[in-house]
Design an enzyme around this catalytic site. Structure first.
Site, PDB file in Angstrom:
ATOM      1  N   PRO A 190       0.783  -1.233   0.000  1.00 28.75           N
ATOM      2  CA  PRO A 190       0.000   0.000   0.000  1.00 28.75           C
ATOM      3  C   PRO A 190       0.821   1.292   0.000  1.00 28.75           C
ATOM      4  O   PRO A 190       0.406   2.270  -0.613  1.00 28.75           O
ATOM      5  CB  PRO A 190      -0.837  -0.124   1.278  1.00 28.75           C
ATOM      6  CG  PRO A 190      -0.904  -1.585   1.562  1.00 28.75           C
ATOM      7  CD  PRO A 190       0.417  -2.128   1.126  1.00 28.75           C
TER       8      PRO A 190
ATOM      9  N   GLY B 195      -6.892   3.595   1.747  1.00 28.14           N
ATOM     10  CA  GLY B 195      -5.936   2.509   1.594  1.00 28.14           C
ATOM     11  C   GLY B 195      -4.522   3.025   1.447  1.00 28.14           C
ATOM     12  O   GLY B 195      -3.795   3.251   2.421  1.00 28.14           O
ATOM     13  N   CYS B 196      -4.100   3.233   0.193  1.00 25.01           N
ATOM     14  CA  CYS B 196      -2.702   3.559  -0.069  1.00 25.01           C
ATOM     15  C   CYS B 196      -2.315   4.971   0.355  1.00 25.01           C
ATOM     16  O   CYS B 196      -1.152   5.219   0.675  1.00 25.01           O
ATOM     17  CB  CYS B 196      -2.392   3.320  -1.541  1.00 25.01           C
ATOM     18  SG  CYS B 196      -2.568   1.574  -2.009  1.00 25.01           S
ATOM     19  N   ILE B 197      -3.276   5.912   0.380  1.00 25.07           N
ATOM     20  CA  ILE B 197      -2.958   7.239   0.905  1.00 25.07           C
ATOM     21  C   ILE B 197      -2.731   7.164   2.401  1.00 25.07           C
ATOM     22  O   ILE B 197      -1.762   7.726   2.937  1.00 25.07           O
ATOM     23  CB  ILE B 197      -4.071   8.243   0.559  1.00 25.07           C
ATOM     24  CG1 ILE B 197      -4.156   8.445  -0.947  1.00 25.07           C
ATOM     25  CG2 ILE B 197      -3.848   9.574   1.279  1.00 25.07           C
ATOM     26  CD1 ILE B 197      -2.875   8.917  -1.588  1.00 25.07           C
TER      27      ILE B 197
ATOM     28  N   SER C 115       0.641   5.469   2.987  1.00 23.42           N
ATOM     29  CA  SER C 115       1.762   6.325   2.598  1.00 23.42           C
ATOM     30  C   SER C 115       1.938   7.480   3.574  1.00 23.42           C
ATOM     31  O   SER C 115       3.072   7.860   3.915  1.00 23.42           O
ATOM     32  CB  SER C 115       1.542   6.861   1.179  1.00 23.42           C
ATOM     33  OG  SER C 115       1.503   5.810   0.237  1.00 23.42           O
TER      34      SER C 115
END
Length: 210
Positions: free
Chosen positions: A117, A146-148, A151
């Site tokens: 992710p 998810g990936c935000i 990160s």
């Protein structure tokens, strides 16, 4: 009454440091093009347009940009994704993994392929930012929940000041988008917007030109 606020969550702003860098997470056509099963969400479409505006200004000021897609050799290489569309389309030879041309400039951006992710996990983005002496990371891309989120938390864990412009990130549904930004903003990041970030960048440019 907000019990989080009563317990001091979100009281201290992160702020803008000495040098910014921008990460662009997963603006590949599989998320930005409605022809694909995960593509075309309205919040993502808005985020692509706003991120393109941000990047045009940032590149003109010399701000480092790192962008990523998610792609795999085959299903055997993948983590245990619970999303059928990821398993079936996020493969190196599939057109859905191409970066959206509105946000990618090959002669400027560091482009990496991530396997999890976070854009920072196993990619070398943190090493690139270390070389560029970045201390402030602006997170853009999708999906917020998810990936935000992953990160942004990794950015925080790397000790970067982290800003997430709400209108430069997107998700499939507005509820998870808002909920995750609210939670990130209580703990790890400054949730802001495109106009404010552009103001920070212009101030940074003037300060360094003096």
């Amino acid at each position: 009454m907000d019990d989080y606020a009563n317990r001091s969550y979100g009281e201290i702003p992160v702020g803008f440091g000495a040098k910014p860098g921008i990460v662009v997470v997963d603006f590949q056509v599989g998320f930005t093009d409605p022809r694909y099963p995960l593509g075309g969400a309205p919040l993502v479409a808005r985020a692509v347009e706003n991120t393109a505006r941000l990047l045009e200004a940032a590149r003109g000021m010399g701000v480092p940009v790192a962008t990523c897609n998610t792609a795999y050799m085959n299903e055997r290489e993948m983590p245990y994704w619970k999303i059928t569309a990821v398993r079936e389309t996020f493969l190196h030879d599939h057109p859905s993994v191409a970066l959206d041309p509105r946000i990618y400039r090959a002669d400027y951006d560091l482009a990496v392929t991530k396997k999890g992710p976070s854009i920072f996990f196993g990619t070398g983005v943190a090493d690139y930012f270390a070389k560029e002496r970045v201390d402030t990371v602006i997170v853009t891309g999708c999906n917020t929940s998810g990936c935000i989120r992953a990160s942004a938390i990794d950015s925080f864990s790397h000790r970067y000041r982290t800003l997430v412009p709400e209108d430069c990130v997107g998700d499939i549904e507005e509820g998870p988008h808002r909920d995750n930004l609210r939670d990130l903003g209580r703990r790890y990041v400054d949730v802001t917007d495109l106009a404010t970030v552009l103001g920070h960048l212009e101030e940074w440019r003037r300060r360094n030109a003096a």
